[in-house]
Design a protein around this motif. Structure first.
Motif, PDB file in Angstrom:
ATOM      1  N   ALA A  82     -66.579   9.206  16.948  1.00  0.00           N
ATOM      2  CA  ALA A  82     -65.427   9.948  17.443  1.00  0.00           C
ATOM      3  C   ALA A  82     -65.908  11.326  17.867  1.00  0.00           C
ATOM      4  O   ALA A  82     -66.659  11.980  17.142  1.00  0.00           O
ATOM      5  CB  ALA A  82     -64.370  10.080  16.352  1.00  0.00           C
ATOM      6  N   CYS A  83     -65.475  11.746  19.051  1.00  0.00           N
ATOM      7  CA  CYS A  83     -65.777  13.109  19.504  1.00  0.00           C
ATOM      8  C   CYS A  83     -65.196  14.073  18.477  1.00  0.00           C
ATOM      9  O   CYS A  83     -64.023  13.965  18.121  1.00  0.00           O
ATOM     10  CB  CYS A  83     -65.168  13.350  20.887  1.00  0.00           C
ATOM     11  SG  CYS A  83     -65.285  15.086  21.397  1.00  0.00           S
ATOM     12  N   GLN A  84     -66.005  14.992  17.997  1.00  0.00           N
ATOM     13  CA  GLN A  84     -65.562  15.898  16.941  1.00  0.00           C
ATOM     14  C   GLN A  84     -64.750  17.083  17.488  1.00  0.00           C
ATOM     15  O   GLN A  84     -64.344  17.959  16.736  1.00  0.00           O
ATOM     16  CB  GLN A  84     -66.757  16.391  16.133  1.00  0.00           C
ATOM     17  CG  GLN A  84     -67.415  15.281  15.322  1.00  0.00           C
ATOM     18  CD  GLN A  84     -66.452  14.612  14.353  1.00  0.00           C
ATOM     19  OE1 GLN A  84     -65.908  15.255  13.462  1.00  0.00           O
ATOM     20  NE2 GLN A  84     -66.188  13.318  14.553  1.00  0.00           N
ATOM     21  N   TYR A  85     -64.492  17.077  18.789  1.00  0.00           N
ATOM     22  CA  TYR A  85     -63.672  18.143  19.372  1.00  0.00           C
ATOM     23  C   TYR A  85     -62.299  17.631  19.794  1.00  0.00           C
ATOM     24  O   TYR A  85     -61.289  18.276  19.541  1.00  0.00           O
ATOM     25  CB  TYR A  85     -64.408  18.795  20.539  1.00  0.00           C
ATOM     26  CG  TYR A  85     -65.687  19.465  20.073  1.00  0.00           C
ATOM     27  CD1 TYR A  85     -65.639  20.673  19.356  1.00  0.00           C
ATOM     28  CD2 TYR A  85     -66.930  18.881  20.285  1.00  0.00           C
ATOM     29  CE1 TYR A  85     -66.799  21.270  18.885  1.00  0.00           C
ATOM     30  CE2 TYR A  85     -68.099  19.475  19.811  1.00  0.00           C
ATOM     31  CZ  TYR A  85     -68.023  20.672  19.117  1.00  0.00           C
ATOM     32  OH  TYR A  85     -69.169  21.255  18.639  1.00  0.00           O
ATOM     33  N   CYS A  86     -62.246  16.432  20.404  1.00  0.00           N
ATOM     34  CA  CYS A  86     -60.947  15.930  20.859  1.00  0.00           C
ATOM     35  C   CYS A  86     -60.543  14.620  20.183  1.00  0.00           C
ATOM     36  O   CYS A  86     -59.424  14.150  20.350  1.00  0.00           O
ATOM     37  CB  CYS A  86     -60.941  15.752  22.379  1.00  0.00           C
ATOM     38  SG  CYS A  86     -61.937  14.363  22.944  1.00  0.00           S
ATOM     39  N   GLY A  87     -61.460  14.016  19.434  1.00  0.00           N
ATOM     40  CA  GLY A  87     -61.122  12.800  18.708  1.00  0.00           C
ATOM     41  C   GLY A  87     -61.286  11.513  19.496  1.00  0.00           C
ATOM     42  O   GLY A  87     -61.100  10.429  18.949  1.00  0.00           O
ATOM     43  N   ALA A 131     -70.063  14.608  20.434  1.00  0.00           N
ATOM     44  CA  ALA A 131     -69.092  15.087  21.423  1.00  0.00           C
ATOM     45  C   ALA A 131     -69.047  14.140  22.611  1.00  0.00           C
ATOM     46  O   ALA A 131     -70.073  13.565  22.987  1.00  0.00           O
ATOM     47  CB  ALA A 131     -69.469  16.488  21.904  1.00  0.00           C
ATOM     48  N   CYS A 132     -67.855  13.974  23.183  1.00  0.00           N
ATOM     49  CA  CYS A 132     -67.759  13.232  24.439  1.00  0.00           C
ATOM     50  C   CYS A 132     -68.305  14.161  25.529  1.00  0.00           C
ATOM     51  O   CYS A 132     -68.439  15.366  25.313  1.00  0.00           O
ATOM     52  CB  CYS A 132     -66.317  12.808  24.724  1.00  0.00           C
ATOM     53  SG  CYS A 132     -65.192  14.153  25.112  1.00  0.00           S
ATOM     54  N   LYS A 133     -68.632  13.605  26.684  1.00  0.00           N
ATOM     55  CA  LYS A 133     -69.233  14.431  27.736  1.00  0.00           C
ATOM     56  C   LYS A 133     -68.320  15.576  28.197  1.00  0.00           C
ATOM     57  O   LYS A 133     -68.764  16.716  28.275  1.00  0.00           O
ATOM     58  CB  LYS A 133     -69.680  13.557  28.912  1.00  0.00           C
ATOM     59  CG  LYS A 133     -70.977  12.837  28.583  1.00  0.00           C
ATOM     60  CD  LYS A 133     -71.382  11.839  29.640  1.00  0.00           C
ATOM     61  CE  LYS A 133     -72.530  10.976  29.108  1.00  0.00           C
ATOM     62  NZ  LYS A 133     -72.687   9.723  29.838  1.00  0.00           N
ATOM     63  N   PRO A 134     -67.019  15.277  28.471  1.00  0.00           N
ATOM     64  CA  PRO A 134     -66.143  16.387  28.911  1.00  0.00           C
ATOM     65  C   PRO A 134     -66.100  17.546  27.915  1.00  0.00           C
ATOM     66  O   PRO A 134     -66.156  18.705  28.316  1.00  0.00           O
ATOM     67  CB  PRO A 134     -64.771  15.721  29.057  1.00  0.00           C
ATOM     68  CG  PRO A 134     -65.062  14.272  29.283  1.00  0.00           C
ATOM     69  CD  PRO A 134     -66.326  13.981  28.516  1.00  0.00           C
ATOM     70  N   CYS A 135     -66.011  17.234  26.612  1.00  0.00           N
ATOM     71  CA  CYS A 135     -65.970  18.312  25.617  1.00  0.00           C
ATOM     72  C   CYS A 135     -67.285  19.076  25.579  1.00  0.00           C
ATOM     73  O   CYS A 135     -67.292  20.297  25.433  1.00  0.00           O
ATOM     74  CB  CYS A 135     -65.667  17.767  24.220  1.00  0.00           C
ATOM     75  SG  CYS A 135     -63.918  17.397  23.987  1.00  0.00           S
ATOM     76  N   ASN A 136     -68.396  18.345  25.723  1.00  0.00           N
ATOM     77  CA  ASN A 136     -69.694  19.009  25.694  1.00  0.00           C
ATOM     78  C   ASN A 136     -69.797  20.009  26.845  1.00  0.00           C
ATOM     79  O   ASN A 136     -70.250  21.142  26.669  1.00  0.00           O
ATOM     80  CB  ASN A 136     -70.824  17.978  25.758  1.00  0.00           C
ATOM     81  CG  ASN A 136     -72.098  18.485  25.085  1.00  0.00           C
ATOM     82  OD1 ASN A 136     -72.363  19.679  25.096  1.00  0.00           O
ATOM     83  ND2 ASN A 136     -72.874  17.588  24.504  1.00  0.00           N
TER      84      ASN A 136
HETATM   85 ZN    ZN Z   1     -64.085  15.164  23.343  1.00  0.00          ZN
END
Ligand code: ZN
Length: 143
Positions: free
Chosen positions: A56-61, A91-96
């Protein structure tokens, strides 16, 4: 096999390796003649970090995969951040990308930590095993 350190319990039916002088089917399950004490130290790797964070992306889930996830340094490498369990998160790419533009404003949902062997073993079990051979299910106790 050649040095008789292991006994083959199961073979792959359709997987053969050949050299110029020798060919063999590939073993699927081996019994080692001498007990090998398992090493319970966790290798710091992308996959183990993703597994710790349960993909799970730790910024947006958002749920991620090995293909879509990125390893994010909480404190960026450019600011002296190191690749450690405590400074690495999923992290997912957009959040990164978003995070790179807004350094300091993003905090991971879960504080990164060094996982215990059994923590990752349990998460691996939840995620499901890749079975290289059907007989593995029996040995993993999931048959
Ligand atoms: Zn994310």
């Amino acid at each position: 096999m050649v040095l008789e350190k292991a006994e083959v319990l199961e073979w792959h039916e359709d997987w053969i390796v050949r050299s110029a002088r020798w060919e063999t089917r590939v073993p699927a399950v081996l019994l080692l003649r001498e007990y090998q004490k398992p090493k319970h130290t966790m290798r710091l790797s992308k996959r183990n970090i993703f597994l710790r964070d349960q993909y799970a992306c730790q910024y947006c889930g958002t749920e991620v995969t090995d293909q879509t996830a990125t390893l994010d340094h909480v404190l960026p490498v450019s600011k002296g951040g190191k690749t450690t369990w405590e400074n690495s998160t999923t992290a997912c790419k957009p959040c990164n990308y978003r995070k790179a533009a807004h350094v300091g404003k993003f905090k991971p949902k879960n504080t990164p930590y060094k996982p215990h062997f059994w923590d990752l073993a349990e998460k691996r079990k939840q995620k499901g095993y890749h079975l290289g051979h059907p007989s593995w299910a029996t040995y993993l106790g999931i048959a």
